[in-house]
Scaffold this active site. Structure first.
Site, PDB file in Angstrom:
ATOM      1  N   SER A 164       0.820  -1.462   0.050  1.00 37.50           N
ATOM      2  CA  SER A 164      -0.065   0.006   0.015  1.00 37.50           C
ATOM      3  C   SER A 164       0.819   1.349   0.105  1.00 37.50           C
ATOM      4  O   SER A 164       2.114   1.134   0.372  1.00 37.50           O
ATOM      5  CB  SER A 164      -0.912   0.014   1.306  1.00 37.50           C
ATOM      6  OG  SER A 164      -0.977   1.214   1.847  1.00 37.50           O
ATOM      7  N   TYR A 177      -2.451  -0.178  10.073  1.00 34.03           N
ATOM      8  CA  TYR A 177      -2.632  -0.793   8.577  1.00 34.03           C
ATOM      9  C   TYR A 177      -1.594  -0.142   7.650  1.00 34.03           C
ATOM     10  O   TYR A 177      -0.823  -1.060   7.242  1.00 34.03           O
ATOM     11  CB  TYR A 177      -3.926  -0.031   7.766  1.00 34.03           C
ATOM     12  CG  TYR A 177      -4.263  -0.436   6.287  1.00 34.03           C
ATOM     13  CD1 TYR A 177      -4.608  -1.665   6.026  1.00 34.03           C
ATOM     14  CD2 TYR A 177      -3.733   0.496   5.639  1.00 34.03           C
ATOM     15  CE1 TYR A 177      -4.784  -1.949   4.651  1.00 34.03           C
ATOM     16  CE2 TYR A 177      -3.877   0.134   4.138  1.00 34.03           C
ATOM     17  CZ  TYR A 177      -4.424  -1.016   3.645  1.00 34.03           C
ATOM     18  OH  TYR A 177      -4.597  -1.228   2.282  1.00 34.03           O
TER      19      TYR A 177
HETATM   20  N1  LIG Z   1      -9.095  -0.604  -2.651  1.00 33.44           N
HETATM   21  C1  LIG Z   1      -8.216   0.071  -2.279  1.00 33.44           C
HETATM   22  O1  LIG Z   1      -8.024   1.197  -2.547  1.00 33.44           O
HETATM   23  C2  LIG Z   1      -6.540  -0.496  -1.923  1.00 33.44           C
HETATM   24  C3  LIG Z   1      -5.590   0.176  -1.658  1.00 33.44           C
HETATM   25  C4  LIG Z   1      -4.239  -0.427  -1.118  1.00 33.44           C
HETATM   26  C5  LIG Z   1      -4.316  -1.672  -0.837  1.00 33.44           C
HETATM   27  N2  LIG Z   1      -5.461  -2.543  -0.868  1.00 33.44           N
HETATM   28  C6  LIG Z   1      -5.458  -3.833  -0.454  1.00 33.44           C
HETATM   29  O2  LIG Z   1      -5.948  -4.813  -1.460  1.00 33.44           O
HETATM   30  C7  LIG Z   1      -6.444  -5.784  -0.746  1.00 33.44           C
HETATM   31  C8  LIG Z   1      -7.722  -6.284  -1.431  1.00 33.44           C
HETATM   32  O3  LIG Z   1      -8.659  -4.973  -0.972  1.00 33.44           O
HETATM   33  P1  LIG Z   1     -10.164  -4.636  -1.753  1.00 33.44           P
HETATM   34  O4  LIG Z   1     -10.232  -3.376  -1.863  1.00 33.44           O
HETATM   35  O5  LIG Z   1     -10.519  -5.626  -2.595  1.00 33.44           O
HETATM   36  O6  LIG Z   1     -11.048  -4.942  -0.347  1.00 33.44           O
HETATM   37  P2  LIG Z   1     -11.998  -6.131  -0.016  1.00 33.44           P
HETATM   38  O7  LIG Z   1     -12.620  -5.953   1.343  1.00 33.44           O
HETATM   39  O8  LIG Z   1     -13.053  -6.011  -0.994  1.00 33.44           O
HETATM   40  O9  LIG Z   1     -11.221  -7.425  -0.234  1.00 33.44           O
HETATM   41  C9  LIG Z   1     -10.686  -8.298   0.973  1.00 33.44           C
HETATM   42  C10 LIG Z   1     -11.081  -9.649   1.151  1.00 33.44           C
HETATM   43  O10 LIG Z   1     -10.236 -10.028   1.874  1.00 33.44           O
HETATM   44  C11 LIG Z   1     -11.162 -11.064   2.543  1.00 33.44           C
HETATM   45  N3  LIG Z   1     -10.773 -11.559   4.002  1.00 33.44           N
HETATM   46  C12 LIG Z   1     -10.719 -10.651   5.032  1.00 33.44           C
HETATM   47  N4  LIG Z   1     -10.483 -11.276   6.087  1.00 33.44           N
HETATM   48  C13 LIG Z   1     -10.154 -12.633   5.922  1.00 33.44           C
HETATM   49  C14 LIG Z   1      -9.575 -13.617   6.472  1.00 33.44           C
HETATM   50  N5  LIG Z   1      -9.304 -13.728   7.900  1.00 33.44           N
HETATM   51  N6  LIG Z   1      -9.576 -14.624   5.758  1.00 33.44           N
HETATM   52  C15 LIG Z   1      -9.711 -14.742   4.373  1.00 33.44           C
HETATM   53  N7  LIG Z   1     -10.284 -13.701   3.516  1.00 33.44           N
HETATM   54  C16 LIG Z   1     -10.447 -12.689   4.414  1.00 33.44           C
HETATM   55  C17 LIG Z   1     -12.639 -10.366   2.733  1.00 33.44           C
HETATM   56  O11 LIG Z   1     -13.525 -11.324   2.826  1.00 33.44           O
HETATM   57  C18 LIG Z   1     -12.460  -9.693   1.264  1.00 33.44           C
HETATM   58  O12 LIG Z   1     -13.141 -10.724   0.472  1.00 33.44           O
HETATM   59  C19 LIG Z   1      -6.029  -5.530   0.710  1.00 33.44           C
HETATM   60  O13 LIG Z   1      -4.969  -6.240   1.007  1.00 33.44           O
HETATM   61  C20 LIG Z   1      -6.026  -4.023   0.663  1.00 33.44           C
HETATM   62  O14 LIG Z   1      -5.480  -3.860   1.924  1.00 33.44           O
HETATM   63  C21 LIG Z   1      -6.664  -1.792  -1.288  1.00 33.44           C
END
Ligand SMILES: NC(=O)c1ccc[n+]([C@@H]2O[C@H](COP(=O)([O-])OP(=O)(O)OC[C@H]3O[C@@H](n4cnc5c(N)ncnc54)[C@H](O)[C@@H]3O)[C@@H](O)[C@H]2O)c1
Length: 281
Positions: A164, A177
């Protein structure tokens, strides 16, 4: 089904995507499916994971949803066995499960005083910060340990983690985070070295700021105008806009492509419109 920026050939390879039920994980799973990989879509929410897997199959690909909690060793071991029973080998692991934990957020950018009952660093429940550290860091290390063990010396073995912008310098309000993602960058580099001679490449993508449903409340007020945080983000992004989630796909396809990045390991690729390299002046 979505459009890919370009296609690569992943036929004969099995990819495991943690958090495959989520927005980015689901998109990554679909992309690998379109490139011919057999995709294990992992999720705690099986309804969403099933949906992603069936979309891949409807588009002519090969995919199945599997239940997996990335914090539970037994759950990951059972999932690994189920994937091996189905496809016999694992080549690609995408560690996408993760995210910020709402109750670990500190609502102010800077400390002003302890007045009132507003949550601040002194009152935030450290158990919530620990849950956030666990989900993001341990939730990447543990699947890497368990799936990585059967990826040694497989063709095109490679792991992609999700870091991130908070890894370059901490983002306000989310110390847990940001710290966890900094540790994921560090672990990506550590594992790249550790696995370099066993045929597993380990890289990461560091997404910038994207306009997605789950970010909406942070980015926009109820009347649709951008929040102050949103304006700060755009000001700090040289390209002056949010990214579209699909703009992460080029980096993913580059990193998992046996032809494109065979000599790339330990890289963290920012996809952020320049945010990570702009200090504001
Ligand atoms: N969306 C953004 O802007 C952004 C920016 C930087 C980084 N990220 C990272 O990208 C990744 C995905 O994010 P996203 O935006 O798709 O979010 P999201 O919430 O749609 O997806 C996260 C997924 O992780 C799963 N999860 C949570 N706890 C879990 C566990 N204990 N076991 C198994 N699965 C679990 C959730 O059920 C969900 O499906 C994350 O690591 C997030 O930190 C996202």
């Amino acid at each position: 089904m979505m459009e890919l920026p370009f296609k690569i050939d992943l036929k004969g390879q099995t990819a495991v995507v943690t958090g495959g039920s989520g927005v980015i994980g689901g998109m990554f799973a679909r992309a690998l499916g379109l490139c011919g990989a057999s995709v294990a879509v992992l999720g705690r929410n099986m309804t969403n994971a099933e949906e992603v897997a069936s979309e891949i199959r409807e588009a002519g690909g090969d995919a199945q949803a599997f239940a997996c909690d990335v914090l539970d060793k037994e759950s990951i071991l059972a999932c690994r066995q189920a994937v091996l029973d189905k496809w016999g080998h694992i080549n690609i692991l995408l560690n996408v499960a993760g995210g910020a934990v709402k109750s670990a957020q500190i609502p102010q950018d800077q400390f002003a005083d302890c007045a009132g009952d507003m949550l601040n660093f002194f009152t935030v429940d450290m158990d919530n910060i620990r849950r956030e550290l666990d989900l993001n860091l341990y939730g990447t290390l543990l699947p890497t340990q368990i799936f990585g063990e059967v990826m040694v010396n497989q063709a095109n073995a490679n792991i992609v983690n999700i870091s991130s912008m908070g890894a370059y310098a901490p983002l306000t309000r989310i110390p847990g985070y940001s710290g966890a993602k900094a540790a994921i960058t560090n672990f990506t580099e550590w594992a790249a070295n550790y696995f370099a001679k066993s045929g597993i490449r380990v890289n990461a993508i560091a997404p910038g700021f994207f306009q997605t449903a789950q970010n909406h409340a942070l980015q926009f007020n109820e009347d649709g105008t951008p929040t102050e945080r949103s304006r700060n983000i755009i000001r700090a992004t040289p390209m002056g806009r949010y990214g579209e989630p699909e703009e992460l796909l080029g980096a993913l396809l580059f990193l998992v492509n046996p032809r494109g990045s065979a000599f790339v390991t330990g890289a963290v690729v920012p996809v952020d419109g320049g945010f990570h390299c702009f200090l504001g002046v």
